[in-house]
Design an enzyme around this catalytic site. Structure first.
Site, PDB file in Angstrom:
ATOM      1  N   CYS A 169     -37.018   2.626   2.856  1.00 27.09           N
ATOM      2  CA  CYS A 169     -37.156   1.555   3.972  1.00 27.09           C
ATOM      3  C   CYS A 169     -37.889   0.414   3.929  1.00 27.09           C
ATOM      4  O   CYS A 169     -38.058  -0.208   4.964  1.00 27.09           O
ATOM      5  CB  CYS A 169     -37.079   2.161   5.322  1.00 27.09           C
ATOM      6  SG  CYS A 169     -38.684   2.741   5.784  1.00 27.09           S
ATOM      7  N   GLU A 198     -46.120   6.239   9.024  1.00 27.32           N
ATOM      8  CA  GLU A 198     -45.304   6.818   8.179  1.00 27.32           C
ATOM      9  C   GLU A 198     -46.097   7.322   7.177  1.00 27.32           C
ATOM     10  O   GLU A 198     -46.948   6.727   6.543  1.00 27.32           O
ATOM     11  CB  GLU A 198     -44.228   6.138   7.600  1.00 27.32           C
ATOM     12  CG  GLU A 198     -43.037   5.819   8.557  1.00 27.32           C
ATOM     13  CD  GLU A 198     -42.158   4.810   7.832  1.00 27.32           C
ATOM     14  OE1 GLU A 198     -40.865   5.106   7.716  1.00 27.32           O
ATOM     15  OE2 GLU A 198     -42.263   3.769   7.641  1.00 27.32           O
TER      16      GLU A 198
END
Ligand code: SAH
Length: 342
Positions: free
Chosen positions: A332, A90
């Site tokens: 997250c 990510e």
């Protein structure tokens, strides 16, 4: 085939020479890739057709495949990529008033298994190459709606100092005038406290910002949150940080994720204050992103403020971070965005 983003401008010049081409073409190639955002050798119109063909045979420019992108109301943009071997990484772009920060990953997965962090839960896959690290920054620069990048933080998935050589090579390329030209002072390396890595980094002659994930100021609590503490305990860690500051003339930042019932009491604040006493460094408090499976929660607002104010009263340079990108779950785990003003 090789990833061209793995090459410094000097290495590329040498490769060109070995092909009996002029070394100065490396500057043109860098300019196409890093300044003009070109990802296809065919478009490099000031190179001969022969050279373009050779480049196409030997190199690729892109290896990341975007599989998801989410944009938050606060403009934070989170991108999920697959690597060539299908591992996932990510990267996040965080625009604020006068800067755009790229948060990038250094490993697929992570070995260090910090209690509150999502990235360590499925274990370690592999180190990212220098090219894969740089490509995230390039992608954010080229494709992100936010535009140019002014800052880079190595706070995505993985432990940058556990992939030292590739990260440092990427830093030097990002730093160089022929590519992003982002000053070392605008590049932050965040570590869970790998002491040999901090020592090595302090001798590089670069003024990189060092951020240390602390999360507790006593070894007993810290080892519960971060298994790495058993290997690299606090006393030696703090000595290494002070040495870093002395050698680089950069203030160290400590990240402290507040977790209810673990490290958020006034006793924990007192331990932290004791550690920071007489030392001019920064502390970032980050209420933890709740993790249901582990029953981890941030403390109540009131407790958080008590913790912060305790430190403020003792003259400690402490900031309570707002989380950005919460509506898209950029929070997250690693990608909790807590460095708005870095
Ligand atoms: N391995 C490096 C770089 C990863 S960034 C390091 O440990 O510093 C790791 C950071 O992600 C932590 O310092 C923490 O601030 C943040 N983080 C991870 N999980 C989080 C969570 N559940 N809530 C808040 N912040 C989190």
């Amino acid at each position: 085939m090789k990833h061209i983003l793995d090459f410094s401008i000097i290495e590329l010049a040498k490769t060109l020479e070995s092909w009996q081409e002029k070394s100065y073409h490396s500057k043109q190639i860098f300019s196409w890739i890093y300044k003009k955002g070109v990802t296809d050798f065919s478009a490099m119109s000031d190179l001969s057709a022969t050279l373009r063909d050779r480049l196409k045979e030997e190199f690729f420019i892109s290896s990341l495949n975007l599989i998801k992108s989410q944009r938050s109301l606060d403009e934070t943009e989170k991108l999920l990529f697959t690597l060539k071997d299908k591992n996932l990484i990510e990267a996040v772009s965080i625009p604020t008033e006068n800067r755009v920060t790229g948060c990038i990953s250094t490993q697929a997965g992570c070995k260090f298994a910090c209690l509150f962090c999502a990235s360590g839960q499925s274990g370690f896959k592999r180190n990212l190459t220098c090219g894969e690290i740089i490509e995230q920054a390039l992608y954010l620069k080229n494709k992100s709606t936010a535009g140019a990048l002014t800052h880079i933080v190595f706070m995505g998935t993985g432990e940058p100092l556990d992939n030292y050589d590739n990260v440092l090579k990427a830093v030097r390329i990002i730093n160089s005038p022929e590519s992003f030209q982002i000053a070392a002072r605008r590049i932050t390396i965040s570590t869970c406290g790998i002491i040999p890595g901090i020592k090595k980094l302090s001798a590089e002659g670069l003024q990189i910002e060092l951020s240390v994930s602390l999360h507790a100021a006593d070894d007993q609590t810290r080892a519960k949150i971060m298994p790495v503490d058993k290997r690299y305990p606090l006393k030696e860690l703090i000595t290494a940080c002070k040495e870093y500051e002395k050698k680089t003339n950069r203030q160290v930042t400590f990240e402290y994720v507040l977790i209810e019932g673990l490290n958020s009491s006034l006793q924990s604040a007192a331990n932290l204050a004791k550690m920071m006493k007489g030392w001019d460094c920064k502390v970032n408090l980050i209420p933890c992103n709740p993790i249901k499976e582990l029953n981890l929660e941030p403390p109540e607002k009131k407790e958080t403020l008590l913790f912060k104010n305790y430190l403020v009263k003792l003259g400690i340079n402490v900031t309570l971070r707002k989380s950005r990108g919460q509506d898209i779950e950029a929070a997250c785990g690693q990608l909790r965005l807590r460095y708005e003003n870095k």
